[in-house]
Design a protein around this motif. Structure first.
Motif, PDB file in Angstrom:
ATOM      1  N   TRP A  18       0.828  -1.313   0.085  1.00 35.47           N
ATOM      2  CA  TRP A  18       0.142   0.024   0.122  1.00 35.47           C
ATOM      3  C   TRP A  18       0.902   1.171   0.022  1.00 35.47           C
ATOM      4  CZ3 TRP A  18      -3.522  -2.407   4.218  1.00 35.47           C
ATOM      5  CH2 TRP A  18      -4.470  -3.471   3.791  1.00 35.47           C
ATOM      6  N   CYS A  21       2.406   1.528  -3.332  1.00 35.26           N
ATOM      7  CA  CYS A  21       1.282   1.726  -4.495  1.00 35.26           C
ATOM      8  C   CYS A  21       1.194   3.534  -4.277  1.00 35.26           C
ATOM      9  CB  CYS A  21       0.437   1.024  -3.951  1.00 35.26           C
ATOM     10  SG  CYS A  21      -0.785   1.168  -5.135  1.00 35.26           S
ATOM     11  N   TYR A  22       1.064   3.785  -3.009  1.00 35.11           N
ATOM     12  CA  TYR A  22       0.892   5.044  -2.805  1.00 35.11           C
ATOM     13  C   TYR A  22       2.030   6.228  -3.368  1.00 35.11           C
ATOM     14  CZ  TYR A  22      -0.162   9.672  -0.181  1.00 35.11           C
ATOM     15  OH  TYR A  22      -0.387  10.829   0.292  1.00 35.11           O
ATOM     16  N   LEU A  88      -3.734   5.830   5.416  1.00 37.23           N
ATOM     17  CA  LEU A  88      -3.556   5.353   3.934  1.00 37.23           C
ATOM     18  C   LEU A  88      -4.078   3.745   3.839  1.00 37.23           C
ATOM     19  CD1 LEU A  88      -2.830   5.449   1.009  1.00 37.23           C
ATOM     20  CD2 LEU A  88      -0.405   4.625   2.075  1.00 37.23           C
ATOM     21  N   SER A  92      -7.034   1.861   1.938  1.00 36.93           N
ATOM     22  CA  SER A  92      -6.535   0.764   0.843  1.00 36.93           C
ATOM     23  C   SER A  92      -7.456  -0.328   1.107  1.00 36.93           C
ATOM     24  CB  SER A  92      -5.382   0.347   0.907  1.00 36.93           C
ATOM     25  OG  SER A  92      -4.384   1.666   0.742  1.00 36.93           O
ATOM     26  N   LEU A 144      -6.541  -0.947  -8.002  1.00 35.92           N
ATOM     27  CA  LEU A 144      -6.137  -0.353  -6.829  1.00 35.92           C
ATOM     28  C   LEU A 144      -4.523  -0.302  -6.708  1.00 35.92           C
ATOM     29  CD1 LEU A 144      -8.363  -2.153  -4.066  1.00 35.92           C
ATOM     30  CD2 LEU A 144      -8.422   0.053  -5.215  1.00 35.92           C
ATOM     31  N   GLY A 145      -3.863  -0.922  -7.857  1.00 36.81           N
ATOM     32  CA  GLY A 145      -2.535  -0.987  -8.008  1.00 36.81           C
ATOM     33  C   GLY A 145      -1.617  -1.856  -6.990  1.00 36.81           C
ATOM     34  N   PHE A 146      -2.283  -2.850  -6.245  1.00 39.17           N
ATOM     35  CA  PHE A 146      -1.385  -3.685  -5.319  1.00 39.17           C
ATOM     36  C   PHE A 146      -1.911  -5.026  -5.755  1.00 39.17           C
ATOM     37  CE2 PHE A 146      -4.828  -1.889  -2.527  1.00 39.17           C
ATOM     38  CZ  PHE A 146      -5.576  -3.031  -2.262  1.00 39.17           C
TER      39      PHE A 146
END
Lengths: 420, 89
Positions: A18, A21-22, A88, A92, A144-146
């Motif tokens: 997370w 990714c952030y 965060l 997520s 979500l990118g993860f």
């Protein structure tokens, strides 16, 4: 009727993923923390300096979650340590669970980064279970990118075991017919519910793999490990009858503990810490309209040796003062008055939700009045913030008047499932 | 393409159905001067929920020091902050 299909979905190195990714997608950083030896670590100055999550390259250095940052740095001097960002992580996690709820009607959030989905009867909607698992995994990755691991099987245990097989970003199945081939050759330590102590007992019995455990006579296991022996034997054979719990299960106890920034040497300052912990525990009990009749205090000293002490009180309570007085009594009995204290904890159990109180002849306090006072304070804090009312003894001290295991930053969503 | 993370001040417009479009941004340049850039054209708008944070990303054409540039602006829905995320040089 077709057999049940259960998915176990687990975010790979959750906090670190997370965070990475952030940093990439929201802060425009080019370095991906997941590709280098990196960890999310607590604040070393506050003595919370442990590894909270690690990247796959960090795993190669044998860095373990929960080990002190100092020792992790020794194993890998180039280790990148980033501070945690709980807000965060909660966001997520909420987004992750939201996607799962779109996919399946029944989702059980197991922790902040793990969940089970009941996918029974969705074949016509998403295709075969494996196709559905890939669909879900890829959607989470794109949106979500993860990355996540998805385990598919017919019950929760096998789905979880499947999810753990190989990481990251994978889909594994472990259906009953595959147990012998995929699960039995694994080390017994890999089995769900087998911890360090159980592992030791099993090894002393000559059981090293899950297959050996599955083939052992259950009576031998029961003899050595009682009910747990029976449980792990059925787990080793892939049997698990537990169902998915959508709603969060009720707490069995309420407790908070704190690692104090500096060692405590005097009973006065230790009791201040106890008071601040009781304040948090009491507030949590009252918020859930529960009362506890068993109170325990735990101490970890500077050499990490742990001791705890508990007692039952005559009537269940959620009055902060009453919990505090009992905790002080227990603390006086427990502490040797010499060893510096590193961590203190207050825990309550034997819960009841009755709204009456059994009085007794020896009651020293007017509990009705204290209950009213507590509920008035709770209301003020709810409306104007936690710091709007605090005890005068905490005014100038370094200690937070409501300290406890759940840091303010991570109070939502970390220990309880996130609803939103 | 360079990736940046430059917070900017922005003037945006909301239409009747609630779509947001950036009009003009103001930022500090290398010489510590405040410069104002007009958004000449919004080429694309994407909704993103990466990391669980709702944001809108706009590919925009702007004129900077007489040259046309392509930038990606990001609007963070929760914090109401505008950021230049990428700049095509």
């Amino acid at each position: 009727m077709s057999r049940p299909i259960i998915f176990h979905i687990d975010v790979n190195s959750a906090f670190l993923s997370w965070e990475a990714c952030y940093r990439i997608h929201m802060l425009g950083e080019s370095l991906d923390l997941r590709d280098i030896p990196s960890v999310v670590g607590g604040d070393q100055e506050k003595r919370h300096g442990i590894v909270l999550a690690k990247s796959t390259p960090a795993k190669k250095y044998n860095i373990q979650t929960g080990e002190p940052l100092v020792s992790a740095m020794r194993k890998c001097p180039n280790l990148v340590v980033v501070p945690p960002n709980y807000d965060l992580y909660v966001k997520s996690s909420q987004a992750f669970i939201r996607i799962l709820k779109e996919f399946s009607p029944t989702v059980e959030q197991y922790s902040i980064d793990e969940a089970y989905c009941d996918m029974t009867g969705t074949e016509r909607l998403y295709g075969s279970p494996i196709a559905a698992a890939y669909l879900l995994k890829d959607r989470i990755c794109d949106e979500l990118g993860f990355t996540v691991n998805v385990g598919c099987s017919t019950n929760k245990l096998l789905a979880k075991m499947a999810g753990e097989l190989k990481k990251p970003n994978m889909v594994h199945s472990l259906f009953p017919e595959e147990i012998q081939e995929k699960m039995w050759p694994l080390d017994v330590r890999e089995l769900f519910y087998v911890g360090r102590a159980t592992e030791k007992k099993l090894r002393s019995l000559g059981i090293h793999t899950i297959g050996e455990l599955a083939r052992t006579d259950v009576n031998i296991l029961k003899l050595h490990m009682k009910k747990q022996g029976e449980l792990i034997h059925s787990y080793a054979n892939g049997m698990d009858v537990s169902s998915l719990h959508e709603a969060a299960q009720a707490n069995k106890g309420y407790g908070n503990s704190i690692t104090i920034p500096m060692d405590v040497n005097t009973p006065e300052s230790a009791k201040m810490v106890l008071l601040s912990l009781c304040e948090t525990v009491g507030t949590r009990l009252r918020a859930d309209e529960m009362k506890a009749s068993c109170i325990s205090v735990s101490i970890t000293d500077c050499d990490f040796s742990y001791a705890s002490h508990q007692c039952n009180i005559l009537a269940a309570t959620n009055v902060t003062n009453e919990i505090y007085l009992t905790a002080c009594k227990l603390f006086d009995e427990l502490w040797d008055k010499k060893s510096p204290i590193r961590q203190l904890g207050v825990h309550t159990s034997k819960l009841s939700s009755e709204d009456f109180r059994q009085y007794n002849m020896f009651d020293m306090y007017k509990y009705d009045k204290l209950e009213k006072l507590d509920s008035a304070i709770d209301k003020i804090r709810e409306r104007f913030g936690e710091d709007s009312v605090k005890r005068a003894c905490f005014l100038d001290g370094p200690l937070d008047h409501m300290s406890g295991g759940i840091d303010r930053a991570k109070r939502t969503g970390i220990t309880k499932p996130v609803d939103k | 393409m360079q990736t940046h993370n430059i917070p900017v001040e922005a003037i945006s417009v909301c239409n009747t159905i609630g779509d947001i479009r950036p009009m003009r941004i103001r930022l500090e340049d290398d010489k510590h001067q405040l410069i104002v850039l007009n958004v000449d054209q919004v080429i694309y708008c994407k909704e993103s929920n990466l990391s669980g944070i709702l944001s809108y990303r706009y590919g925009c054409k702007v004129h900077m020091y007489g040259k046309e540039k392509l930038i990606e602006l990001m609007y963070n829905v929760q914090s109401h902050k505008w950021t230049i995320l990428k700049m095509l040089t």
